[in-house]
Design a protein around this motif. Structure first.
Motif, PDB file in Angstrom:
ATOM      1  N   GLU A 126      -6.441   1.295   0.568  1.00 33.36           N
ATOM      2  CA  GLU A 126      -5.503   1.432  -0.540  1.00 33.36           C
ATOM      3  C   GLU A 126      -4.931   0.075  -0.931  1.00 33.36           C
ATOM      4  O   GLU A 126      -4.840  -0.266  -2.115  1.00 33.36           O
ATOM      5  CB  GLU A 126      -4.370   2.381  -0.148  1.00 33.36           C
ATOM      6  N   THR A 127      -4.564  -0.715   0.078  1.00 31.42           N
ATOM      7  CA  THR A 127      -3.998  -2.036  -0.202  1.00 31.42           C
ATOM      8  C   THR A 127      -5.058  -2.963  -0.788  1.00 31.42           C
ATOM      9  O   THR A 127      -4.763  -3.787  -1.665  1.00 31.42           O
ATOM     10  CB  THR A 127      -3.401  -2.653   1.076  1.00 31.42           C
ATOM     11  N   SER A 128      -6.297  -2.839  -0.325  1.00 29.54           N
ATOM     12  CA  SER A 128      -7.392  -3.644  -0.888  1.00 29.54           C
ATOM     13  C   SER A 128      -7.596  -3.314  -2.359  1.00 29.54           C
ATOM     14  O   SER A 128      -7.820  -4.210  -3.182  1.00 29.54           O
ATOM     15  CB  SER A 128      -8.694  -3.391  -0.118  1.00 29.54           C
ATOM     16  N   ALA A 129      -7.526  -2.020  -2.691  1.00 29.93           N
ATOM     17  CA  ALA A 129      -7.671  -1.607  -4.089  1.00 29.93           C
ATOM     18  C   ALA A 129      -6.517  -2.146  -4.922  1.00 29.93           C
ATOM     19  O   ALA A 129      -6.716  -2.603  -6.054  1.00 29.93           O
ATOM     20  CB  ALA A 129      -7.726  -0.087  -4.180  1.00 29.93           C
ATOM     21  N   GLN A 130      -5.316  -2.120  -4.361  1.00 26.99           N
ATOM     22  CA  GLN A 130      -4.154  -2.669  -5.060  1.00 26.99           C
ATOM     23  C   GLN A 130      -4.339  -4.166  -5.310  1.00 26.99           C
ATOM     24  O   GLN A 130      -3.983  -4.679  -6.374  1.00 26.99           O
ATOM     25  CB  GLN A 130      -2.885  -2.421  -4.249  1.00 26.99           C
ATOM     26  N   PHE A 131      -4.915  -4.857  -4.318  1.00 27.19           N
ATOM     27  CA  PHE A 131      -5.164  -6.296  -4.470  1.00 27.19           C
ATOM     28  C   PHE A 131      -6.145  -6.547  -5.608  1.00 27.19           C
ATOM     29  O   PHE A 131      -5.952  -7.456  -6.420  1.00 27.19           O
ATOM     30  CB  PHE A 131      -5.711  -6.884  -3.167  1.00 27.19           C
ATOM     31  N   GLU A 132      -7.210  -5.760  -5.661  1.00 28.99           N
ATOM     32  CA  GLU A 132      -8.209  -5.934  -6.718  1.00 28.99           C
ATOM     33  C   GLU A 132      -7.596  -5.749  -8.099  1.00 28.99           C
ATOM     34  O   GLU A 132      -7.909  -6.479  -9.036  1.00 28.99           O
ATOM     35  CB  GLU A 132      -9.369  -4.953  -6.522  1.00 28.99           C
ATOM     36  N   LEU A 133      -6.729  -4.739  -8.201  1.00 27.82           N
ATOM     37  CA  LEU A 133      -6.110  -4.466  -9.491  1.00 27.82           C
ATOM     38  C   LEU A 133      -5.050  -5.513  -9.836  1.00 27.82           C
ATOM     39  O   LEU A 133      -4.852  -5.820 -11.015  1.00 27.82           O
ATOM     40  CB  LEU A 133      -5.492  -3.061  -9.475  1.00 27.82           C
TER      41      LEU A 133
ATOM     42  N   SER B 157     -11.085 -10.442  -8.013  1.00 27.21           N
ATOM     43  CA  SER B 157     -11.908  -9.244  -7.916  1.00 27.21           C
ATOM     44  C   SER B 157     -13.252  -9.451  -8.607  1.00 27.21           C
ATOM     45  O   SER B 157     -14.309  -9.083  -8.079  1.00 27.21           O
ATOM     46  CB  SER B 157     -11.172  -8.067  -8.544  1.00 27.21           C
ATOM     47  N   GLN B 158     -13.233 -10.069  -9.778  1.00 27.29           N
ATOM     48  CA  GLN B 158     -14.463 -10.333 -10.518  1.00 27.29           C
ATOM     49  C   GLN B 158     -15.342 -11.337  -9.785  1.00 27.29           C
ATOM     50  O   GLN B 158     -16.570 -11.203  -9.741  1.00 27.29           O
ATOM     51  CB  GLN B 158     -14.135 -10.848 -11.924  1.00 27.29           C
ATOM     52  N   LEU B 159     -14.724 -12.340  -9.178  1.00 26.54           N
ATOM     53  CA  LEU B 159     -15.470 -13.336  -8.402  1.00 26.54           C
ATOM     54  C   LEU B 159     -16.218 -12.655  -7.256  1.00 26.54           C
ATOM     55  O   LEU B 159     -17.413 -12.906  -7.040  1.00 26.54           O
ATOM     56  CB  LEU B 159     -14.503 -14.392  -7.849  1.00 26.54           C
ATOM     57  N   ALA B 160     -15.518 -11.787  -6.527  1.00 31.32           N
ATOM     58  CA  ALA B 160     -16.142 -11.085  -5.407  1.00 31.32           C
ATOM     59  C   ALA B 160     -17.220 -10.123  -5.895  1.00 31.32           C
ATOM     60  O   ALA B 160     -18.270  -9.968  -5.254  1.00 31.32           O
ATOM     61  CB  ALA B 160     -15.080 -10.330  -4.612  1.00 31.32           C
ATOM     62  N   TYR B 161     -16.960  -9.491  -7.040  1.00 33.77           N
ATOM     63  CA  TYR B 161     -17.918  -8.547  -7.606  1.00 33.77           C
ATOM     64  C   TYR B 161     -19.239  -9.248  -7.932  1.00 33.77           C
ATOM     65  O   TYR B 161     -20.326  -8.761  -7.585  1.00 33.77           O
ATOM     66  CB  TYR B 161     -17.317  -7.920  -8.862  1.00 33.77           C
ATOM     67  N   VAL B 162     -19.175 -10.393  -8.577  1.00 28.58           N
ATOM     68  CA  VAL B 162     -20.392 -11.132  -8.931  1.00 28.58           C
ATOM     69  C   VAL B 162     -21.129 -11.580  -7.667  1.00 28.58           C
ATOM     70  O   VAL B 162     -22.360 -11.509  -7.586  1.00 28.58           O
ATOM     71  CB  VAL B 162     -20.054 -12.336  -9.828  1.00 28.58           C
ATOM     72  N   ALA B 163     -20.369 -12.011  -6.663  1.00 27.14           N
ATOM     73  CA  ALA B 163     -20.994 -12.439  -5.404  1.00 27.14           C
ATOM     74  C   ALA B 163     -21.678 -11.265  -4.708  1.00 27.14           C
ATOM     75  O   ALA B 163     -22.796 -11.400  -4.190  1.00 27.14           O
ATOM     76  CB  ALA B 163     -19.942 -13.053  -4.490  1.00 27.14           C
TER      77      ALA B 163
END
Length: 217
Positions: free
Chosen positions: A97-104, A110-116
């Motif tokens: 839940e906290t990880s999702a909050q961090f992404e938002l 979040s986009q940097l990690a997504y592309v990686a």
């Protein structure tokens, strides 16, 4: 890591270079990302970049170091402990839940990690360190779960760790596919939804596919 000359720069100039680098690596794969574009947008002399970073990989890795630092601070601010309580499954749900909050809250990271993740281009040293920490974390988690009775003591530790790793790794890929299919709101990440994807995964791990009655109410 950056050279000392980078840290000698004014904070505004440091921030500009980092912001431009995040933008670049969030828009392009690691292979196609261009240091030249970053230099041109920053207005620094072409040779100056290599006074601050050894190469593209050095800069790229540093972005993930910064993201990890930002995430640790975010978790601390949210009161998330590094030591699991008795109910390890509730603890894992809270981490997700906290990880999702961090992404938002930090969409650029979040986009940097997504592309990686999409291009399997996380820096090697970050992957190596993360794998080692994950293994230690799981070992401690399983030991604590068995001691608390939330994991059956008869189960083989290596098998439990394997299942956790297998499911969570595949879940990352599943979430990646969901993200590609979803709109910018990314409802599948909603940390407030009691049946978000990670909550469902933890329920399956804890209770099996039969589930539990109150989960379906």
């Amino acid at each position: 890591m950056p050279k000392q000359t980078f840290f000698n720069l004014p904070s505004t100039k440091q921030a500009l270079l980092i912001d431009l680098a995040i933008d670049e690596f969030s828009q392009y794969t690691y292979k196609s990302a261009s240091i030249r574009r970053i230099i041109e947008k920053s207005g620094i002399a072409p040779g100056s970049f290599y006074q601050y970073f050894a190469n593209k990989e050095d800069l790229y890795s540093y972005l993930f170091v910064l993201m990890a630092e930002k995430k640790r601070a975010f978790f601390a601010e949210k009161g998330v402990s590094s030591t699991p309580p008795t109910d390890i499954f509730a603890y894992l749900r809270g981490l997700a839940e906290t990880s999702a909050q961090f992404e938002l809250a930090h969409p650029r990271f979040s986009q940097l990690a997504y592309v990686a993740l999409k291009n399997n281009s996380f820096p090697e040293e970050i992957v190596t360190e993360g794998t080692a920490k994950s293994a230690t974390f799981l070992q401690d988690l399983i030991a604590q779960g068995k001691a608390a009775g939330t994991i059956d003591a008869r189960y083989d530790d290596e098998l439990v760790a394997f299942l956790f790793n297998l499911i969570l790794t595949e879940l990352s890929q599943f979430m990646l596919q969901k993200r590609e299919a979803a709109d910018e709101q990314r409802p599948f990440l909603d940390p407030t939804a009691p049946n978000n994807l990670f909550a469902q995964t933890m329920t399956i791990l804890e209770f099996g596919l039969r589930g539990r009655e109150e989960y379906h109410e």
